[in-house]
Enzyme design. Structure first.
Site, PDB file in Angstrom:
ATOM      1  N   ALA A 132      -7.392  -2.417   0.350  1.00 49.83           N
ATOM      2  CA  ALA A 132      -6.962  -3.681  -0.261  1.00 49.83           C
ATOM      3  C   ALA A 132      -8.164  -4.533  -0.642  1.00 49.83           C
ATOM      4  O   ALA A 132      -8.152  -5.213  -1.675  1.00 49.83           O
ATOM      5  CB  ALA A 132      -6.053  -4.443   0.695  1.00 49.83           C
ATOM      6  N   SER A 139       0.445 -10.023   5.852  1.00 47.52           N
ATOM      7  CA  SER A 139       0.054  -9.119   6.924  1.00 47.52           C
ATOM      8  C   SER A 139       0.956  -9.352   8.116  1.00 47.52           C
ATOM      9  O   SER A 139       1.616 -10.391   8.223  1.00 47.52           O
ATOM     10  CB  SER A 139      -1.411  -9.360   7.320  1.00 47.52           C
ATOM     11  OG  SER A 139      -1.766  -8.611   8.472  1.00 47.52           O
ATOM     12  N   TYR A 141       5.350  -9.352   5.875  1.00 45.64           N
ATOM     13  CA  TYR A 141       5.562  -8.826   4.534  1.00 45.64           C
ATOM     14  C   TYR A 141       6.753  -9.512   3.869  1.00 45.64           C
ATOM     15  O   TYR A 141       6.751  -9.771   2.659  1.00 45.64           O
ATOM     16  CB  TYR A 141       5.801  -7.314   4.570  1.00 45.64           C
ATOM     17  CG  TYR A 141       4.694  -6.511   5.217  1.00 45.64           C
ATOM     18  CD1 TYR A 141       3.386  -7.010   5.312  1.00 45.64           C
ATOM     19  CD2 TYR A 141       4.940  -5.247   5.740  1.00 45.64           C
ATOM     20  CE1 TYR A 141       2.377  -6.281   5.897  1.00 45.64           C
ATOM     21  CE2 TYR A 141       3.928  -4.502   6.330  1.00 45.64           C
ATOM     22  CZ  TYR A 141       2.657  -5.019   6.410  1.00 45.64           C
ATOM     23  OH  TYR A 141       1.650  -4.281   6.986  1.00 45.64           O
ATOM     24  N   HIS A 185       4.092   2.786   4.007  1.00 43.69           N
ATOM     25  CA  HIS A 185       4.314   2.482   2.588  1.00 43.69           C
ATOM     26  C   HIS A 185       5.780   2.243   2.270  1.00 43.69           C
ATOM     27  O   HIS A 185       6.130   1.281   1.583  1.00 43.69           O
ATOM     28  CB  HIS A 185       3.799   3.628   1.713  1.00 43.69           C
ATOM     29  CG  HIS A 185       2.314   3.672   1.591  1.00 43.69           C
ATOM     30  ND1 HIS A 185       1.656   4.646   0.859  1.00 43.69           N
ATOM     31  CD2 HIS A 185       1.345   2.866   2.085  1.00 43.69           C
ATOM     32  CE1 HIS A 185       0.352   4.437   0.926  1.00 43.69           C
ATOM     33  NE2 HIS A 185       0.141   3.371   1.668  1.00 43.69           N
ATOM     34  N   LYS A 190      -1.618   5.350  -3.039  1.00 44.33           N
ATOM     35  CA  LYS A 190      -1.296   6.775  -2.898  1.00 44.33           C
ATOM     36  C   LYS A 190      -1.510   7.240  -1.462  1.00 44.33           C
ATOM     37  O   LYS A 190      -2.339   6.664  -0.750  1.00 44.33           O
ATOM     38  CB  LYS A 190      -2.136   7.609  -3.872  1.00 44.33           C
ATOM     39  CG  LYS A 190      -3.662   7.500  -3.690  1.00 44.33           C
ATOM     40  CD  LYS A 190      -4.179   8.353  -2.571  1.00 44.33           C
ATOM     41  CE  LYS A 190      -5.587   8.008  -2.216  1.00 44.33           C
ATOM     42  NZ  LYS A 190      -5.981   8.551  -0.875  1.00 44.33           N
TER      43      LYS A 190
END
Length: 325
Positions: A17, A37, A59, A80, A98
């Site tokens: 990030a 976070s 989040y 993810h 990814k």
């Protein structure tokens, strides 16, 4: 379009990030809006360091911010899906680092959720958006090296990594394949499409993740790709695409190239150079913004179908080498 503002949020303010955040100021129209976070303190420190306007200790709070247009999900692989679903359900456009999830089933779940909510979703495979890589695809499609017969690519990191490292943790999607092998596999897929044959072998760590992996892909009527990835030794990290009339060589760091060499049979090699500022993450951010402002729900350069095909390949390889998450 580039004059319109696109307001970015980031969840998972870790190392990747930070690299992405450093490149966002290179993107015309990008506004650094918010950071989320599980730790309010971590989010606040990241926001202050990289110039984001607001920070949140969850989040969900970031996803609920009406002044965020798109969220970059940069959590560890295993997180993810959950983080991206929170953002999708809140109606946010999402760019997911990814691999988009740990397996094909969860990737398909996320794609379906985005389509149901009518929001943009893209996997952050930055290599496919790199200017040099896009030029390579153009040259191959033009027939510059003839019929492609072979692709070679390797990506290895210098080890050893301690047992507690995330790269050796199966609960975090550790191993060489998902972190590094995705690059050689995406390169081969970008040039040749989905293969007809997949064969693989790996040596596993005591934790059960792959530390040294080889993959052989095959296409009709006879093209092959020999790909390796490892977390126990630094390989050359280069790639080549061979055709019946020439070859393209991508130097070390093939996943973020600034140049490559085209050698046509019987001719002097040509070097193509694509210098750019930053780390190269700006190109995927530019494509996300272009897509969003154009009203598109997926990028033609990194479409959902590509994400799902490659995740299917990764699943097939993991099954063959015996890695489970």
């Amino acid at each position: 379009m580039t004059e319109q503002k696109v307001r970015w949020g980031i969840v998972g303010p870790g190392g990747i990030a930070a690299q992405f955040a450093k490149d966002l100021p290179l993107v015309p129209g990008a506004e650094l809006a918010a950071v989320g976070s599980r730790s309010a303190g971590t989010a606040a420190a990241f926001a202050e360091r990289y110039g984001f306007a607001r920070s949140y200790g969850s989040y969900a709070e970031l996803a609920a911010d009406p002044d965020v247009d798109v969220v970059y999900v940069a959590t560890p692989h295993a997180q993810h899906l959950a983080a991206a679903l929170i953002c999708v359900e809140a109606g946010k456009a999402v760019l997911v680092e990814k691999p988009i999830t740990l397996d094909l089933a969860s990737a398909a779940q996320l794609v379906q959720a985005a389509r149901t909510k009518n929001v943009f979703l893209m996997e952050a495979m930055w290599m496919r958006l790199n200017p040099a890589i896009r030029k390579i695809v153009e040259l191959v499609e033009e027939g510059a090296i003839g019929w492609v017969s072979a692709i070679h690519a390797d990506f290895g990191l210098q080890g050893p990594f301690p047992p507690e490292h995330r790269l050796r943790n199966p609960q975090l999607g550790g191993g060489a394949l998902l972190d590094l092998g995705v690059y050689p596999i995406h390169l081969a897929h970008l040039i040749m499409g989905n293969p007809a044959s997949v064969q693989s072998w790996a040596h596993l760590t005591p934790e059960g993740v792959d530390e040294n992996t080889g993959v052989l892909l095959g296409w009709q009527p006879g093209a092959v790709a020999a790909l390796t990835c490892s977390i126990n030794g630094e390989s050359r990290n280069a790639a080549s695409i061979t055709g019946t009339e020439g070859r393209i060589d991508i130097p070390p760091g093939f996943f973020v190239p600034r140049e490559f060499t085209l050698t046509r049979a019987g001719k002097v090699p040509e070097t193509f150079q694509f210098p750019f500022e930053g780390n190269g993450y700006q190109f995927e951010a530019i494509e996300v913004q272009r897509s969003i402002l154009a009203g598109e729900l997926e990028s033609p350069l990194m479409p959902h179908a590509t994400t799902l095909e490659v995740m299917g390949l990764l699943d097939a390889i993991r099954e063959e080498i015996g890695v489970q998450y």
